[in-house]
Design a protein around this motif. Structure first.
Motif, mmCIF file in Angstrom:
data_model
loop_
_atom_site.group_PDB
_atom_site.id
_atom_site.type_symbol
_atom_site.label_atom_id
_atom_site.label_comp_id
_atom_site.label_asym_id
_atom_site.label_seq_id
_atom_site.Cartn_x
_atom_site.Cartn_y
_atom_site.Cartn_z
ATOM 1 N N HIS A 21 -17.626 79.566 43.076
ATOM 2 C CA HIS A 21 -18.158 79.178 43.584
ATOM 3 C C HIS A 21 -19.948 79.427 42.824
ATOM 4 O O HIS A 21 -20.883 79.898 43.546
ATOM 5 N N GLU A 51 -22.504 79.149 40.430
ATOM 6 C CA GLU A 51 -23.930 77.618 40.209
ATOM 7 C C GLU A 51 -24.018 77.346 39.120
ATOM 8 O O GLU A 51 -24.336 78.096 38.338
ATOM 9 N N GLY A 84 -27.062 73.905 38.611
ATOM 10 C CA GLY A 84 -27.457 73.465 40.467
ATOM 11 C C GLY A 84 -26.844 72.974 41.328
ATOM 12 O O GLY A 84 -27.264 72.650 42.679
ATOM 13 N N LYS A 85 -25.320 73.194 41.241
ATOM 14 C CA LYS A 85 -24.214 72.210 41.992
ATOM 15 C C LYS A 85 -22.437 73.620 41.767
ATOM 16 O O LYS A 85 -23.101 74.283 40.566
ATOM 17 N N GLU A 86 -22.376 74.095 42.799
ATOM 18 C CA GLU A 86 -21.222 74.696 42.712
ATOM 19 C C GLU A 86 -20.326 74.430 41.090
ATOM 20 O O GLU A 86 -19.829 72.950 41.841
#
Length: 267
Positions: free
Chosen positions: A170, A172, A175-177
């Motif tokens: 989880h 980041e 900008g994305k998991e």
């Protein structure tokens, strides 16, 4: 079945240290007896389908069936596919939401007639097993296990001690998991080549490296069986090796937790 059993060896009788582990997943509940000196299963593992819905009561009843299959009467360890602290379940991604807030130790022990139960995260169990018996054996320092599947599970071991309930999937990353970027399910869904997918895996590994500076990465999950096709393509700085124990890692790590009470202060 007892936790120890005299076994003849070439130099006479030895006491075989046995443990018992249950690995609970979204699709199956599997268990087995483990030789705690070698990390090998004693006999075959036994698996039942995870009940649907996978409520605490129904899963505990299935666990009891697996335990009864072996006639195991001693302490046992159980993995859970989510965060567990002090025996209390905090997340439920692949099982019924009724688990959240449940005391997993009490529910499972109750279904077993009071047997002592330890409960830990499934990736943590795999990490413990790999560190002691598998790909992390004979390595020191900080070892990070990452399992690549539907999501990304993680475990951190420092010189044999577990840091429980890490959730690196989880994190980041750009900008994305992490697991939305680099889980093996993403590769399958998007039809990526190994070359394309490992670019995303590298980003995740570098983000972890920059945060905790591990000494070794162990990569698991089904895709690790083809590690030769993608591990050499990674461009991070830390050494990466494939998990060795495969489908038995969760069972072995669960049995270890019951034997050493490794999760006694942070189940």
């Amino acid at each position: 079945m007892n936790a120890t059993d005299p076994t003849e060896t070439g130099s006479g009788a030895r006491v075989q240290r046995r443990g018992f582990g249950i690995d609970v997943g979204g699709s199956g509940v599997k268990g087995g007896v483990v030789d705690l000196d070698t990390g090998l299963l004693i006999g075959e593992r036994f698996k039942l389908l995870t009940p649907q819905p996978a409520t605490p009561e129904s899963v505990a009843a299935t666990i009891a069936e697996v335990v009864a299959h072996f006639g195991w009467t001693g302490p046992l360890g159980v993995t859970y596919p989510g965060v567990v602290t002090d025996g209390i379940v905090r997340t439920a991604a692949n099982v019924d939401k009724g688990w959240i807030g449940a005391n997993a130790r009490e529910v499972i022990s109750g279904a077993l007639g009071g047997q002592r139960v330890t409960v830990l995260n499934d990736a943590d169990a795999a990490g413990l097993a790999e560190e002691r018996y598998g790909a992390g054996r004979d390595n020191t320092g900080v070892i990070v296990l990452l399992t690549f599947g539907t999501g990304i599970g993680s475990a951190v071991i420092h010189n044999g001690a577990l840091l429980p309930n890490t959730e690196f999937g989880h994190l980041e990353v750009d900008g994305k998991e992490a697991e939305h970027r680099a889980a093996s399910s993403v590769k399958e869904r998007k039809g990526w080549s190994y070359e394309r997918w490992t670019k995303e895996v590298t980003k995740v590994l570098v983000a972890i490296e920059n945060a905790i500076w591990p000494d070794l990465f162990i990569v698991g999950g089904g895709i690790s069986r083809k590690a030769e096709k993608w591990v050499p393509l990674l461009e991070n700085r830390t050494r990466v090796v494939a998990a060795a124990l495969q489908n038995s890692a969760g069972i072995v790590g669960a049995a270890m937790s019951a034997d050493t009470d490794v999760t006694a202060t942070h189940k």
